[in-house]
Scaffold this motif. Sequence first.
Motif, PDB file in Angstrom:
ATOM      1  N   SER A   1      -5.178   9.775   0.292  1.00 37.62           N
ATOM      2  CA  SER A   1      -5.017   8.294   1.755  1.00 37.62           C
ATOM      3  C   SER A   1      -4.281   7.671   0.676  1.00 37.62           C
ATOM      4  O   SER A   1      -3.954   7.314  -0.050  1.00 37.62           O
ATOM      5  CB  SER A   1      -7.006   8.539   1.508  1.00 37.62           C
ATOM      6  OG  SER A   1      -7.331   9.620   2.151  1.00 37.62           O
ATOM      7  N   GLU A   2      -4.245   6.274   1.615  1.00 35.83           N
ATOM      8  CA  GLU A   2      -3.754   4.965   0.993  1.00 35.83           C
ATOM      9  C   GLU A   2      -4.586   4.529   0.122  1.00 35.83           C
ATOM     10  O   GLU A   2      -6.112   4.092   0.607  1.00 35.83           O
ATOM     11  CB  GLU A   2      -3.482   4.375   2.617  1.00 35.83           C
ATOM     12  CG  GLU A   2      -2.698   3.543   2.675  1.00 35.83           C
ATOM     13  CD  GLU A   2      -2.380   2.526   4.167  1.00 35.83           C
ATOM     14  OE1 GLU A   2      -1.548   2.995   4.253  1.00 35.83           O
ATOM     15  OE2 GLU A   2      -3.451   1.319   4.177  1.00 35.83           O
ATOM     16  N   PHE A   3      -3.955   3.660  -0.728  1.00 33.73           N
ATOM     17  CA  PHE A   3      -4.027   2.798  -1.566  1.00 33.73           C
ATOM     18  C   PHE A   3      -3.777   2.058  -2.099  1.00 33.73           C
ATOM     19  O   PHE A   3      -2.052   1.947  -1.439  1.00 33.73           O
ATOM     20  CB  PHE A   3      -4.789   3.181  -3.409  1.00 33.73           C
ATOM     21  CG  PHE A   3      -3.323   4.431  -3.455  1.00 33.73           C
ATOM     22  CD1 PHE A   3      -2.759   3.451  -4.316  1.00 33.73           C
ATOM     23  CD2 PHE A   3      -2.925   5.620  -2.625  1.00 33.73           C
ATOM     24  CE1 PHE A   3      -1.397   3.863  -4.687  1.00 33.73           C
ATOM     25  CE2 PHE A   3      -2.478   6.144  -3.471  1.00 33.73           C
ATOM     26  CZ  PHE A   3      -0.746   5.722  -4.424  1.00 33.73           C
TER      27      PHE A   3
ATOM     28  N   SER B   1      -4.796  14.972  -2.095  1.00 35.47           N
ATOM     29  CA  SER B   1      -4.630  13.781  -1.415  1.00 35.47           C
ATOM     30  C   SER B   1      -5.444  11.997  -1.404  1.00 35.47           C
ATOM     31  O   SER B   1      -6.657  12.692  -1.918  1.00 35.47           O
ATOM     32  CB  SER B   1      -4.653  13.803   0.149  1.00 35.47           C
ATOM     33  OG  SER B   1      -5.060  12.796   1.223  1.00 35.47           O
TER      34      SER B   1
ATOM     35  N   TYR C   1       4.310   7.997   1.894  1.00 34.39           N
ATOM     36  CA  TYR C   1       4.752   6.654   2.237  1.00 34.39           C
ATOM     37  C   TYR C   1       4.411   5.114   1.589  1.00 34.39           C
ATOM     38  O   TYR C   1       3.038   5.664   1.125  1.00 34.39           O
ATOM     39  CB  TYR C   1       4.663   6.912   3.748  1.00 34.39           C
ATOM     40  CG  TYR C   1       3.032   6.255   4.035  1.00 34.39           C
ATOM     41  CD1 TYR C   1       2.090   5.275   4.311  1.00 34.39           C
ATOM     42  CD2 TYR C   1       2.269   7.127   4.490  1.00 34.39           C
ATOM     43  CE1 TYR C   1       1.116   5.158   4.348  1.00 34.39           C
ATOM     44  CE2 TYR C   1       0.516   7.454   4.996  1.00 34.39           C
ATOM     45  CZ  TYR C   1       0.067   6.217   4.540  1.00 34.39           C
ATOM     46  OH  TYR C   1      -0.989   5.899   4.952  1.00 34.39           O
ATOM     47  N   ARG C   2       4.876   3.822   1.967  1.00 30.24           N
ATOM     48  CA  ARG C   2       4.523   3.148   1.165  1.00 30.24           C
ATOM     49  C   ARG C   2       4.719   1.801   2.210  1.00 30.24           C
ATOM     50  O   ARG C   2       5.243   2.171   3.121  1.00 30.24           O
ATOM     51  CB  ARG C   2       5.527   1.887   0.155  1.00 30.24           C
ATOM     52  CG  ARG C   2       5.273   3.046  -1.183  1.00 30.24           C
ATOM     53  CD  ARG C   2       6.361   2.434  -1.972  1.00 30.24           C
ATOM     54  NE  ARG C   2       8.051   2.928  -1.854  1.00 30.24           N
ATOM     55  CZ  ARG C   2       8.480   3.852  -2.584  1.00 30.24           C
ATOM     56  NH1 ARG C   2       7.563   4.757  -3.423  1.00 30.24           N
ATOM     57  NH2 ARG C   2       9.632   3.864  -2.174  1.00 30.24           N
ATOM     58  N   THR C   3       3.961   1.220   2.647  1.00 32.82           N
ATOM     59  CA  THR C   3       3.698  -0.003   3.462  1.00 32.82           C
ATOM     60  C   THR C   3       4.119  -0.972   3.611  1.00 32.82           C
ATOM     61  O   THR C   3       3.913  -1.889   2.069  1.00 32.82           O
ATOM     62  CB  THR C   3       2.741   0.207   4.548  1.00 32.82           C
ATOM     63  OG1 THR C   3       1.288   0.048   3.898  1.00 32.82           O
ATOM     64  CG2 THR C   3       2.481   1.425   5.185  1.00 32.82           C
TER      65      THR C   3
ATOM     66  N   SER D   1     -10.155  15.392  -6.053  1.00 32.04           N
ATOM     67  CA  SER D   1      -8.969  15.448  -4.928  1.00 32.04           C
ATOM     68  C   SER D   1      -8.858  16.511  -4.505  1.00 32.04           C
ATOM     69  O   SER D   1      -7.755  17.119  -3.539  1.00 32.04           O
ATOM     70  CB  SER D   1      -8.198  14.408  -4.994  1.00 32.04           C
ATOM     71  OG  SER D   1      -7.133  14.064  -6.204  1.00 32.04           O
TER      72      SER D   1
ATOM     73  N   THR E   1       0.986  -1.144   0.266  1.00 30.78           N
ATOM     74  CA  THR E   1       0.008   0.134   0.219  1.00 30.78           C
ATOM     75  C   THR E   1       0.756   1.570   0.169  1.00 30.78           C
ATOM     76  O   THR E   1       1.978   1.389   0.409  1.00 30.78           O
ATOM     77  CB  THR E   1      -0.983  -0.356   1.240  1.00 30.78           C
ATOM     78  OG1 THR E   1       0.362   0.343   2.623  1.00 30.78           O
ATOM     79  CG2 THR E   1      -2.287  -1.367   1.128  1.00 30.78           C
ATOM     80  N   ALA E   2       0.609   2.432  -0.007  1.00 36.34           N
ATOM     81  CA  ALA E   2       1.071   3.627  -0.650  1.00 36.34           C
ATOM     82  C   ALA E   2       0.132   4.701  -0.217  1.00 36.34           C
ATOM     83  O   ALA E   2      -1.148   3.839  -0.597  1.00 36.34           O
ATOM     84  CB  ALA E   2       1.602   3.858  -1.677  1.00 36.34           C
ATOM     85  N   SER E   3       0.701   5.677   0.052  1.00 38.72           N
ATOM     86  CA  SER E   3      -0.129   7.371  -0.061  1.00 38.72           C
ATOM     87  C   SER E   3       0.576   8.702  -0.244  1.00 38.72           C
ATOM     88  O   SER E   3       1.579   8.142  -0.233  1.00 38.72           O
ATOM     89  CB  SER E   3       0.250   7.428   1.774  1.00 38.72           C
ATOM     90  OG  SER E   3      -1.029   8.991   2.023  1.00 38.72           O
ATOM     91  N   ALA E   4      -0.365   8.774  -1.024  1.00 34.87           N
ATOM     92  CA  ALA E   4       0.571  10.236  -1.939  1.00 34.87           C
ATOM     93  C   ALA E   4      -0.863  11.516  -1.874  1.00 34.87           C
ATOM     94  O   ALA E   4      -2.081  10.854  -2.598  1.00 34.87           O
ATOM     95  CB  ALA E   4       0.559   9.457  -3.499  1.00 34.87           C
TER      96      ALA E   4
END
Length: 93
Positions: free
Chosen positions: A52-54, A50, A91-93, A43, A4-7
């Motif tokens: 959000s996380e995707f 944003s 970030y990335r998870t 957005s 996942t990431a947020s950008a």
Amino acid sequence: MARTASALHILVKHKEQAEDIIKQLNKGAKFHVLAKKHSTCPSGKKAGGSLSEFAKGTMVPAFDKVVFSKEVLTPHLVKTKFGWHVIKILYRT
């Protein structure tokens, strides 16, 4: 491998405009301010760009590739069928 990431992103029609936005960001302009002013994506106006996380694979392939492979917190430029995106990966998870 990140799943996942947020950008943040700003979507515009022309490459020159996207490049100018990156120059402004590199000089200290605030991403959310430029997103509200320039982005043609909903957005931009609603969330300052944003996304959000995707999850990986959620976005169009060219966008996804940048988000999951490029440097975090640095503005990146990518073209998709929607136009030119200025992307800042949070970030990335």
